[in-house]
Write a protein that holds these residues in place. Structure first.
Motif, PDB file in Angstrom:
ATOM      1  N   ARG A  53      -7.605   0.722  -2.489  1.00 29.93           N
ATOM      2  CA  ARG A  53      -6.753   0.394  -1.333  1.00 29.93           C
ATOM      3  C   ARG A  53      -7.102   1.268  -0.125  1.00 29.93           C
ATOM      4  NH1 ARG A  53      -1.884  -2.509  -2.408  1.00 29.93           N
ATOM      5  NH2 ARG A  53      -1.669  -2.944  -4.638  1.00 29.93           N
TER       6      ARG A  53
ATOM      7  N   GLU B 175      -7.011   2.219  -8.520  1.00 29.45           N
ATOM      8  CA  GLU B 175      -6.496   1.151  -7.673  1.00 29.45           C
ATOM      9  C   GLU B 175      -6.160   1.672  -6.275  1.00 29.45           C
ATOM     10  OE1 GLU B 175      -3.035  -1.083  -9.120  1.00 29.45           O
ATOM     11  OE2 GLU B 175      -2.917  -1.737  -7.021  1.00 29.45           O
TER      12      GLU B 175
ATOM     13  N   GLU C  54       2.732   1.904  -3.265  1.00 27.90           N
ATOM     14  CA  GLU C  54       1.817   2.365  -4.320  1.00 27.90           C
ATOM     15  C   GLU C  54       1.516   3.870  -4.182  1.00 27.90           C
ATOM     16  OE1 GLU C  54      -0.170   1.016  -7.044  1.00 27.90           O
ATOM     17  OE2 GLU C  54       1.639  -0.226  -6.986  1.00 27.90           O
TER      18      GLU C  54
ATOM     19  N   SER D 195      -8.724   0.372   3.673  1.00 25.07           N
ATOM     20  CA  SER D 195      -7.736   0.499   4.752  1.00 25.07           C
ATOM     21  C   SER D 195      -8.389   0.888   6.069  1.00 25.07           C
ATOM     22  CB  SER D 195      -6.698   1.558   4.385  1.00 25.07           C
ATOM     23  OG  SER D 195      -7.236   2.836   4.665  1.00 25.07           O
TER      24      SER D 195
ATOM     25  N   ASP E 232       0.832  -1.207   0.000  1.00 23.63           N
ATOM     26  CA  ASP E 232       0.000   0.000   0.000  1.00 23.63           C
ATOM     27  C   ASP E 232       0.869   1.262   0.000  1.00 23.63           C
ATOM     28  OD1 ASP E 232      -2.337  -1.384  -0.032  1.00 23.63           O
ATOM     29  OD2 ASP E 232      -2.869  -1.031   2.076  1.00 23.63           O
TER      30      ASP E 232
END
Lengths: 323, 323
Positions: free
Chosen positions: A274, A270, A254, A278, A251
């Protein structure tokens, strides 16, 4: 009492504020007229005038005096909106900064300055120098907040504290000042004014955190803009900061990559997925609630009555973000 | 008395103003520090503080009170310089508006806002509400002046009146206010304050016309920038307006074509030669002199003494543009 009751109770006085807002940005200048009318029609919740009027109920309520705080505070809010739009707009036409775009930006900048100065002209009617000191110091802090925000764009190393400091200046301060000035202008006692200011501050913090969470989890229809706009602009908000510290390695990598890509960045989908999955979301919501509870607690020290109930209701709605 | 004697006589108090200017823009923020230091070091003639202090001599002179007008007025002037630079700067990097350039512009905008708010914080110390009204109304007018200037960029149909109205707001007003506030703060009588304000206005008009003429006839070394910068930016000043009305057909066509070309425009040399050979220069200088004479005449109604002689000298120097 419902939220709409607050507006109903204040209707006559809010109409007067609305009318004076309209008159204050009347101008023979086309660019000004254009942007002011646009802003006025955009309407909004007039939260700052509402705070001024409700706070004014804790002293000697006189709309003819309170309006000299309510109108300027909404104008200052409008001026910051105008300045927020400057240059951002040009960026959408990147690589083709035409003369017109360049001028539009300059006009927007000076229009913001003008609305800002107009606000001060109206506030200048208030004789209490304390009011001017609170107002000008507040504006100074707000400008620093804007500069901080720019400095921290795309910065993946910022902390929760950086964020809280920033939204304090960006949002909470003007709400705090609205409550404070409502109290000051109506001659409320020092302790009441102090509590009103703190209430505005806590509500403002909760409001901005909730707003930032919503930008990540809301849908486009609800938001009126694509979800994740903040992140797309490089504005790193609380849930993302939390993930950058506590998320999985994948994570974090990214997000850092996305922020580093700057203008070259690809689609957000994307990363947005995430973030939504989270713990940052729930954690941020909890923090917003803590601020709300502080706002509610500080109200307890104020005299009971319709004004206090109204402020309580606003705080609760800010939490639900239905306001 | 020479011009340098004015500065010598005010030296101690101007140093105090300078010190407080420096302190007022101290900041932990790099972008602010950078731009403020830059501006402070650029120095300048501190005309507005000089006007405040000299005007203060017509009442009960007290630097500890006058500084609360002198420092803000110079800060407001600085804030307008910062905003003037916004976006123009980006234009030099046309077609490549990088994230950095975009942010630099935003930072510059908020830095201007900050300096402006800082000015108001200091002025807020003054209890006389009249001071705040004069100041905020003045700033409003200045913003309108800036917007007018943008609106009239490259406009070949503007009149002498448009021009005079514009430079009044752009330049003369802040000088008028400087003189007025110096009088107000030191408790000078109404008629004296009125004359001081008018003096500042007339000197400001003469100053700006002279400055605009110099931009056309001066050489690069003298000006510190290429001659004709105004025209190159599309800012049509008095000598050119005169030519557009009274010049030969060929002159007029050349200028109109140049203005219409906008961003595509070629070199200015030929047009500059035409302007320099035109009657527009002498005609503009005559108008500047008329404003100067008005400034000198209005001084006659003020009590004789060093302060009056100093204001007279400044007016005369503005005419010679050696100030």
């Amino acid at each position: 009492m419902k939220l709409s009751d607050i507006y109903k109770n204040l209707r006559k006085d809010l109409r007067l504020v609305e009318r004076e807002l309209g008159e204050s940005v009347q101008s023979e200048y086309d660019p000004l007229k254009h942007s002011s009318v646009h802003l006025l029609e955009a309407g909004g919740k007039r939260m700052r005038p509402v705070f001024v009027l409700l706070a004014g109920k804790f002293g000697e309520y006189d709309i003819q005096r309170l309006k000299y705080a309510a109108v300027p505070l909404e104008l200052i809010h409008m001026a910051t909106l105008v300045h927020d739009d400057v240059i951002d707009d040009a960026a959408t036409r990147r690589g083709q900064e035409t003369v017109k775009a360049k001028w539009d930006n300059r006009v927007a900048m000076y229009t913001g300055d003008y609305i800002f100065a107009r606000a001060l002209t109206i506030a200048a009617t208030i004789e209490n120098p304390k009011v001017h000191q609170v107002l000008s110091k507040g504006i100074m802090q707000m400008c620093l907040g804007e500069i901080e925000q720019i400095k921290d764009f795309n910065n993946h190393q910022q902390t929760v504290l950086t964020y809280l400091h920033r939204i304090k200046r960006k949002t909470a301060l003007l709400m705090a000042i609205s409550c404070q000035l409502g109290g000051l202008v109506s001659g409320a006692d020092t302790e009441t004014v102090r509590r009103l200011r703190l209430y505005g501050y806590f509500v403002g913090m909760a409001f901005q955190i909730t707003d930032d969470v919503l930008d990540l989890v809301g849908d486009e229809k609800e938001l009126g803009k694509p979800a994740g706009s903040d992140l797309r602009q490089g504005n790193v908000t609380l849930p993302v900061i939390y993930m950058l510290k506590n998320g999985s390695n994948e994570d974090r990598e990214e997000i850092i990559r996305y922020l580093k890509d700057g203008d070259e960045r690809g689609p957000l989908d994307e990363i947005l997925t995430r973030v939504r999955q989270s713990e940052g979301i729930a954690w941020s919501q909890t923090l917003a609630e803590r601020y709300l509870n502080k706002a509610l607690a500080i109200l307890e020290g104020l005299p009971k009555g319709e004004a206090r109930s109204s402020l309580r209701l606003i705080a609760e709605f800010v939490g639900g973000r239905s306001f």
